[in-house]
Motif scaffolding. Structure first.
Motif, mmCIF file in Angstrom:
data_model
loop_
_atom_site.group_PDB
_atom_site.id
_atom_site.type_symbol
_atom_site.label_atom_id
_atom_site.label_comp_id
_atom_site.label_asym_id
_atom_site.label_seq_id
_atom_site.Cartn_x
_atom_site.Cartn_y
_atom_site.Cartn_z
ATOM 1 N N PRO A 1 -14.183 6.224 -3.619
ATOM 2 C CA PRO A 1 -14.601 4.829 -3.457
ATOM 3 C C PRO A 1 -13.481 3.855 -3.110
ATOM 4 N N LEU A 2 -12.296 4.046 -3.706
ATOM 5 C CA LEU A 2 -11.209 3.099 -3.493
ATOM 6 C C LEU A 2 -10.241 3.555 -2.400
ATOM 7 N N GLU A 3 -10.482 4.714 -1.813
ATOM 8 C CA GLU A 3 -9.539 5.267 -0.852
ATOM 9 C C GLU A 3 -9.310 4.378 0.365
ATOM 10 N N PRO A 4 -10.376 3.780 0.960
ATOM 11 C CA PRO A 4 -10.132 2.908 2.132
ATOM 12 C C PRO A 4 -9.181 1.758 1.826
ATOM 13 N N ALA A 5 -9.328 1.151 0.626
ATOM 14 C CA ALA A 5 -8.452 0.040 0.259
ATOM 15 C C ALA A 5 -7.016 0.501 0.093
ATOM 16 N N ILE A 6 -6.820 1.659 -0.552
ATOM 17 C CA ILE A 6 -5.467 2.178 -0.761
ATOM 18 C C ILE A 6 -4.824 2.530 0.577
ATOM 19 N N THR A 7 -5.605 3.145 1.462
ATOM 20 C CA THR A 7 -5.084 3.516 2.782
ATOM 21 C C THR A 7 -4.640 2.286 3.556
ATOM 22 N N LEU A 8 -5.472 1.246 3.550
ATOM 23 C CA LEU A 8 -5.126 0.027 4.287
ATOM 24 C C LEU A 8 -3.899 -0.647 3.683
ATOM 25 N N ALA A 9 -3.803 -0.651 2.342
ATOM 26 C CA ALA A 9 -2.640 -1.252 1.682
ATOM 27 C C ALA A 9 -1.358 -0.524 2.072
ATOM 28 N N ASN A 10 -1.406 0.800 2.112
ATOM 29 C CA ASN A 10 -0.227 1.570 2.519
ATOM 30 C C ASN A 10 0.128 1.320 3.983
ATOM 31 N N GLN A 11 -0.876 1.135 4.820
ATOM 32 C CA GLN A 11 -0.617 0.823 6.227
ATOM 33 C C GLN A 11 0.119 -0.506 6.359
ATOM 34 N N VAL A 12 -0.274 -1.490 5.550
ATOM 35 C CA VAL A 12 0.400 -2.792 5.581
ATOM 36 C C VAL A 12 1.859 -2.648 5.163
ATOM 37 N N LEU A 13 2.115 -1.864 4.109
ATOM 38 C CA LEU A 13 3.496 -1.642 3.681
ATOM 39 C C LEU A 13 4.300 -0.922 4.753
ATOM 40 N N ASN A 14 3.689 0.064 5.404
ATOM 41 C CA ASN A 14 4.388 0.793 6.468
ATOM 42 C C ASN A 14 4.762 -0.128 7.612
ATOM 43 N N LEU A 15 3.882 -1.075 7.924
ATOM 44 C CA LEU A 15 4.195 -2.037 8.978
ATOM 45 C C LEU A 15 5.362 -2.931 8.589
ATOM 46 N N ASN A 16 5.597 -3.056 7.296
ATOM 47 C CA ASN A 16 6.741 -3.827 6.790
ATOM 48 C C ASN A 16 7.929 -2.925 6.458
ATOM 49 N N THR A 17 7.947 -1.718 7.037
ATOM 50 C CA THR A 17 9.039 -0.741 6.891
ATOM 51 C C THR A 17 9.255 -0.323 5.444
ATOM 52 N N VAL A 18 8.165 -0.270 4.669
ATOM 53 C CA VAL A 18 8.253 0.137 3.270
ATOM 54 C C VAL A 18 7.381 1.367 3.067
ATOM 55 N N SER A 19 7.972 2.407 2.453
ATOM 56 C CA SER A 19 7.233 3.614 2.094
ATOM 57 C C SER A 19 6.962 3.571 0.593
ATOM 58 N N TYR A 20 5.697 3.523 0.226
ATOM 59 C CA TYR A 20 5.324 3.281 -1.170
ATOM 60 C C TYR A 20 5.660 4.472 -2.057
ATOM 61 N N ARG A 21 6.382 4.220 -3.139
ATOM 62 C CA ARG A 21 6.756 5.244 -4.107
ATOM 63 C C ARG A 21 6.310 4.869 -5.517
ATOM 64 N N GLY A 22 5.447 3.897 -5.631
ATOM 65 C CA GLY A 22 5.035 3.387 -6.932
ATOM 66 C C GLY A 22 5.529 1.963 -7.126
ATOM 67 N N MET A 23 4.790 1.162 -7.892
ATOM 68 C CA MET A 23 5.142 -0.250 -8.045
ATOM 69 C C MET A 23 6.511 -0.444 -8.693
ATOM 70 N N ARG A 24 6.883 0.447 -9.622
ATOM 71 C CA ARG A 24 8.157 0.291 -10.331
ATOM 72 C C ARG A 24 9.271 1.154 -9.732
ATOM 73 N N ASP A 25 8.916 1.978 -8.763
ATOM 74 C CA ASP A 25 9.913 2.879 -8.180
ATOM 75 C C ASP A 25 10.134 2.635 -6.694
ATOM 76 N N THR A 26 9.588 1.563 -6.161
ATOM 77 C CA THR A 26 9.824 1.174 -4.773
ATOM 78 C C THR A 26 10.645 -0.104 -4.787
ATOM 79 N N PHE A 27 11.925 0.000 -4.375
ATOM 80 C CA PHE A 27 12.850 -1.136 -4.434
ATOM 81 C C PHE A 27 13.125 -1.639 -3.023
ATOM 82 N N VAL A 28 12.999 -2.950 -2.845
ATOM 83 C CA VAL A 28 13.211 -3.557 -1.523
ATOM 84 C C VAL A 28 13.983 -4.862 -1.684
ATOM 85 N N TYR A 29 14.582 -5.303 -0.592
ATOM 86 C CA TYR A 29 15.164 -6.644 -0.524
ATOM 87 C C TYR A 29 15.052 -7.134 0.911
#
Length: 381
Positions: free
Chosen positions: A99-127
């Protein structure tokens, strides 16, 4: 659906025949749908919906139209938006979909467009890098190892994003500097962090989200909210169905946990809906901006060519100026014009019929051409 977009739909739009355009029965390309969406916007009235804090302005629904034209335009807009949402979802068969897969997929696509590869909220560090004008991701393990080494060198803990003190290699260190800086001096941990931009500014996505470092209601903000609430959703489910639970949970506990699950799903749905709308609305805006840029560039090119034509004609008149008054003003102007057309026919492929306008509106009226012209023919011209 077979075929492409409906034939002659652009002609129907130009004529205002919105009721003649149909989306169902045609496999509209996404580019055509975006173009149709852009052309529809000026024709569909808007109104306020909702009440209180949830009041918002949107295009009218068909049932709220006053005229037939507004009804058909609004109905077509609803069809276009629905068709565009299909492009954004592209989910598997319902029996296989999570049920929630489309939302998660789209969220990851947005992060990828921002050059971020998601590793978890507390384990993905950016600046944010001003030099590169984009987000830079730092490997979590490398970052933590360097920070732990820095703490060991300085003799105290200073990084508040480490949530694993139990197995921390610096667990024996104090939480504050045992030798505070003198008045007017910077703390040693601040000096250490300012040595490199990533030391000073790299934070977890969780930190960025909850300290509102990313602007709220943006695509990136909605993507992070989806991923965070999805983490909360999974954590709550794990607590509810824990395999090591010996006692049966109380009804109050189950109600509280189910409420957390419902809130997570509700917020994920809200942000997913917002991301979908932003995606195709931003695409339509991009289409409009690109179209406006092409129009501006075309107008700028046309203006530059006109300026070159006026200047070339003025220069040719000056070259023939010594003939005056033996040769009449009109004859000199005509000879100069014929000469510039022959010398550069490409430049004069457009604008040959505007000779008199160039003379009256620019050369005889606007500086610096005016003074140059009357220097030859005098005020009696």
């Amino acid at each position: 659906m077979t075929g492409g977009a409906q034939p002659n739909w652009r002609k129907h739009m130009q004529m205002g025949r919105f009721g003649k355009i149909r989306i169902l029965g045609f496999s509209w390309p996404e580019a055509d749908l975006l173009e149709l969406l852009e052309q529809l916007h000026p024709h569909v009235p808007t109104r306020e919906y909702g009440d209180g804090a949830e009041t918002f302005e949107d295009y009218i629904l068909p049932q709220h139209a006053v005229t037939y034209e507004d009804y058909y335009a609004s109905d077509l807009l609803v069809q276009v938006r629905r068709a565009l949402s299909i492009y954004q979802k592209q989910v598997a068969e319902l029996s296989d979909a999570r049920p929630l897969e489309p939302a998660i997929t789209l969220a990851n696509q947005v992060l990828n467009l921002n050059t971020v590869s998601y590793r978890g909220m507390r384990d993905t560090f950016v600046y944010w890098s001003e030099r590169r004008n984009r987000l830079i991701q730092i490997d979590a393990k490398v970052r933590r190892a360097i920070f732990e080494k820095g703490q060991r060198e300085l003799g105290y803990r200073f990084h508040f994003e480490d949530y694993h003190f139990a197995d921390h290699q610096n667990a024996d260190l104090p939480f504050a500097n045992p030798n505070p800086p003198k008045k007017g001096e910077l703390p040693s941990d601040m000096i250490w962090s300012r040595k490199y931009p990533w030391r000073a500014h790299s934070r977890s996505l969780y930190f960025h989200l909850h300290h509102e470092i990313f602007e709220p209601n943006t695509k990136l903000w909605h993507a992070l909210l989806i991923l965070w609430r999805y983490d909360e959703f999974n954590r709550t489910l794990e607590e509810m169905v824990g395999v090591n639970r010996e006692k049966r949970p109380s009804p109050d506990y189950l109600k509280w946990q189910l409420l957390n699950v419902a809130e997570s799903c509700f917020e994920i749905g809200q942000s997913y809906d917002a991301l979908q709308k932003k995606t195709y609305e931003h695409q339509a805006i991009s289409y409009r901006e690109e179209k406006a840029a092409r129009s501006t560039a075309s107008g700028r090119k046309s203006t530059d060519l006109k300026a070159r034509r006026i200047e070339s004609l003025m220069c040719a008149i000056e070259r023939h100026g010594d003939l005056y008054p033996r040769v009449s003003e009109q004859r000199i102007v005509d000879q100069a014009f014929d000469m510039v057309v022959q010398e550069n026919p490409k430049l004069w492929a457009q604008g040959k019929g505007q000779k008199e306008a160039y003379l009256s509106e620019y050369i005889r009226s606007v500086e610096p051409y005016k003074s140059r012209y009357y220097r030859i023919f005098g005020k009696s011209a």
